[in-house]
Design an enzyme around this catalytic site. Structure first.
Site, PDB file in Angstrom:
ATOM      1  N   ASP A  46     -24.846 -39.705   9.199  1.00  0.00           N
ATOM      2  CA  ASP A  46     -25.338 -39.732  10.568  1.00  0.00           C
ATOM      3  C   ASP A  46     -24.698 -40.954  11.223  1.00  0.00           C
ATOM      4  O   ASP A  46     -24.157 -41.824  10.533  1.00  0.00           O
ATOM      5  CB  ASP A  46     -26.877 -39.809  10.534  1.00  0.00           C
TER       6      ASP A  46
ATOM      7  N   CYS B   8     -50.091 -29.577  -8.284  1.00  0.00           N
ATOM      8  CA  CYS B   8     -48.636 -29.510  -8.443  1.00  0.00           C
ATOM      9  C   CYS B   8     -48.291 -29.574  -9.922  1.00  0.00           C
ATOM     10  O   CYS B   8     -48.996 -30.206 -10.706  1.00  0.00           O
ATOM     11  CB  CYS B   8     -48.010 -30.694  -7.702  1.00  0.00           C
TER      12      CYS B   8
ATOM     13  N   CYS C 202     -45.019 -30.427 -10.897  1.00  0.00           N
ATOM     14  CA  CYS C 202     -43.733 -31.122 -11.036  1.00  0.00           C
ATOM     15  C   CYS C 202     -43.818 -32.098 -12.218  1.00  0.00           C
ATOM     16  O   CYS C 202     -44.911 -32.434 -12.677  1.00  0.00           O
ATOM     17  CB  CYS C 202     -43.358 -31.821  -9.731  1.00  0.00           C
TER      18      CYS C 202
ATOM     19  N   CYS D  19     -46.348 -35.008 -11.652  1.00  0.00           N
ATOM     20  CA  CYS D  19     -47.771 -34.668 -11.556  1.00  0.00           C
ATOM     21  C   CYS D  19     -48.310 -34.084 -12.860  1.00  0.00           C
ATOM     22  O   CYS D  19     -49.510 -34.154 -13.128  1.00  0.00           O
ATOM     23  CB  CYS D  19     -48.009 -33.683 -10.420  1.00  0.00           C
TER      24      CYS D  19
END
Ligand code: ZN
Length: 523
Positions: A87, A274, A276, A279
């Site tokens: 950016d 969750c 993942c 977690c």
């Protein structure tokens, strides 16, 4: 550059973009990397999370590290092999009012460090601005875009042409049309961050679709600052191919835990919703007790896993032709998102025109929100513009939708025909049915007129839509006689009233027979 589109659903595209470092597949999320402070290293973002792309800020790199990234090469500097987008400092203009580099310098800098995808220094419009100021930002961005093509020296970088205008849609349209004339490989929609922070997703729909309508469809569209996974499916459905998000790390800093449906505060959670890797191995209590930096990294990683998983779900939904259903599910995460999906009514024709006409799956119809689905809009158009009822059809028999499909093969329909054998011997049969409106019997096996499941009882807007479609059809077909099988249980009197009124207005004889439900129907 070629953007090779592989799969489509609504305005979403799974496609390939070739960059000088690698070929990437859309829709694609670029995690934002702050080169100065970063809770997860770029290498880890690639190796552990599977992100083959990231975005970082050329302006910050230049201010902080000057020539170092150019000497090492951007990929070496970041210790990252994937595709790097940069950016330009436009966001810093939005926040601080100005930056102390020229548009030319920032172009030269991105060429020197070797970005794969790079952005010109545009002027973001912002939210709290007058139309006059917004126009200025659009015109200055366009001026810089035109100058840029005289400045650039490398041809192997994909350059992004940002569209500005903010909530002034006439300016967004002008900006998009003018940007289209320049040979950018990718376009981006600028400054929606504030719109999203205010939960003005309906305005975001207007902005995205105004840009889409006025941009070349074969160039990918990037949405700057897309942020939260609960709105990814909306943005993808509207044709945004690329996103960047800093939210995973900003939220982490503030103790916020993302889910695909919303946000929790870590201190309020008793259970992690969750699976993942982070977690699965800790409880919220254990996460809360971590030292600050570790807790932030924990949340940033979890948040990034959630973003990645949502993008994968969206891609699978595109493959399965179920993106509308997915977007509708997410719309229930927040009333502002639901409002945004309702706003699609304004663009139903454009969405229909650019959506694929065949799909690998049937439709699930829950309520009137789905009346803007391209399949329903398309049926309405085809019926009005292309369909001619059989010539000999002086009598129109209107039959309510049956439980089984195709309707013309159903037991209920056969019973009706048996009972009204004489009156309907010569009749042309149409079913009035949700969500498609009028279904001529000879077409009722054509996709998707039988390939859908509809939630009953119907809501008021849906029955009114079907009644309106039925009245429209009678006006077009101009039969001498209409025989209506009236089904008060599913349709109240909505269709009955509309049919009687239309027949009266057009001097058509109308007889009605109430649907008799046999034991078999009721069970
Ligand atoms: Zn997690």
């Amino acid at each position: 550059m070629s953007f090779e589109i592989k799969e489509k659903d609504l305005l979403a595209r799974i496609g390939k973009i070739k960059t000088k470092s690698a070929t990437i597949e859309t829709p694609l999320l670029f995690p934002v990397i702050n080169p100065v402070i970063q809770p997860i290293s770029p290498r880890k973002i690639n190796e552990d999370f599977g992100f083959e792309t990231l975005i970082t800020n050329a302006y910050i790199l230049k201010k902080r590290y000057q020539n170092q990234p150019a000497q090492q090469g951007l990929h070496g500097f970041l210790d990252y092999d994937g595709v790097v987008m940069t950016d330009s400092g436009a966001y810093q203009i939005l926040v601080y009012g100005d930056v102390d580099v020229s548009p030319k310098e920032i172009v030269e800098y991105q060429e020197a460090i070797g970005s794969d995808i790079a952005t010109i220094l545009d002027i973001p419009t912002g939210w709290h601005v007058t139309e006059q100021h917004a126009r200025k930002t659009v015109n200055e961005t366009l001026k810089r875009a035109r100058q840029f093509f005289k400045q650039k020296t490398r041809d192997d970088i994909l350059w992004v042409g940002p569209v500005q205008g903010g909530r002034y849609l006439n300016l967004v349209a002008h900006s998009a049309r003018q940007m289209s004339k320049l040979p950018f490989q990718i376009h981006a929609l600028g400054s929606p961050t504030e719109v999203m922070e205010r939960y003005r997703f309906d305005t975001l729909v207007d902005m995205i679709l105004t840009a889409k309508i006025n941009l070349p469809p074969d160039r990918p569209l990037h949405l700057f600052g897309a942020g939260h996974p609960f709105m990814f499916s909306l943005a993808v459905a509207l044709g945004c191919d690329l996103f960047d998000s800093a939210a995973y790390s900003i939220y982490a800093k503030e103790g916020r835990y993302m889910t695909e449906n919303g946000t929790h505060r870590l201190h309020e959670l008793d259970y992690f919703p969750c699976t993942c890797p982070r977690c699965s191995r800790a409880t919220p209590k254990q996460a809360r007790e971590l030292p600050n930096m570790e807790r932030e990294a924990f949340l940033a990683e979890h948040n990034l896993y959630v973003c990645a998983a949502e993008i994968r779900r969206i891609k699978q939904a595109i493959r399965d032709g179920r993106l509308w259903e997915h977007m509708e599910t997410r719309a229930h995460s927040h009333p502002a998102l639901y409002t945004a999906v309702k706003r699609l009514a304004k663009y139903r024709d454009f969405i229909e025109k650019h959506s694929p006409s065949t799909k690998p799956s049937g439709l699930f119809f829950y309520n009137s929100l789905s009346l803007n689905r391209p399949e329903i809009v398309r049926h309405q158009k085809l019926l009005a513009e292309r369909y001619t009822p059989p010539k000999q059809a002086r009598t129109l028999l209107l039959v309510p939708q049956t439980q089984t499909k195709p309707y013309s093969k159903s037991y209920e329909y056969k019973q009706i025909r048996k009972k009204l054998k004489q009156e309907t011997a010569e009749a042309h049969v149409c079913f009035y049915a949700a969500p498609f409106g009028i279904v001529p019997s000879e077409l009722d096996e054509v996709y998707p007129l039988s390939q859908h499941e509809t939630a009953m009882p119907l809501d008021k807007e849906t029955t009114e839509y079907v009644a309106e479609q039925t009245a429209d059809y009678i006006r077009r077909a101009k039969p001498k006689t209409v025989i209506l099988i009236h089904d008060p249980q599913n349709w109240n009197n909505t269709v009955l009233k509309a049919v009687k009124k239309t027949c009266k207005q057009n001097n058509i004889t109308c007889t009605t027979t109430k649907l008799e439900r046999t034991k078999q129907d009721k069970s």
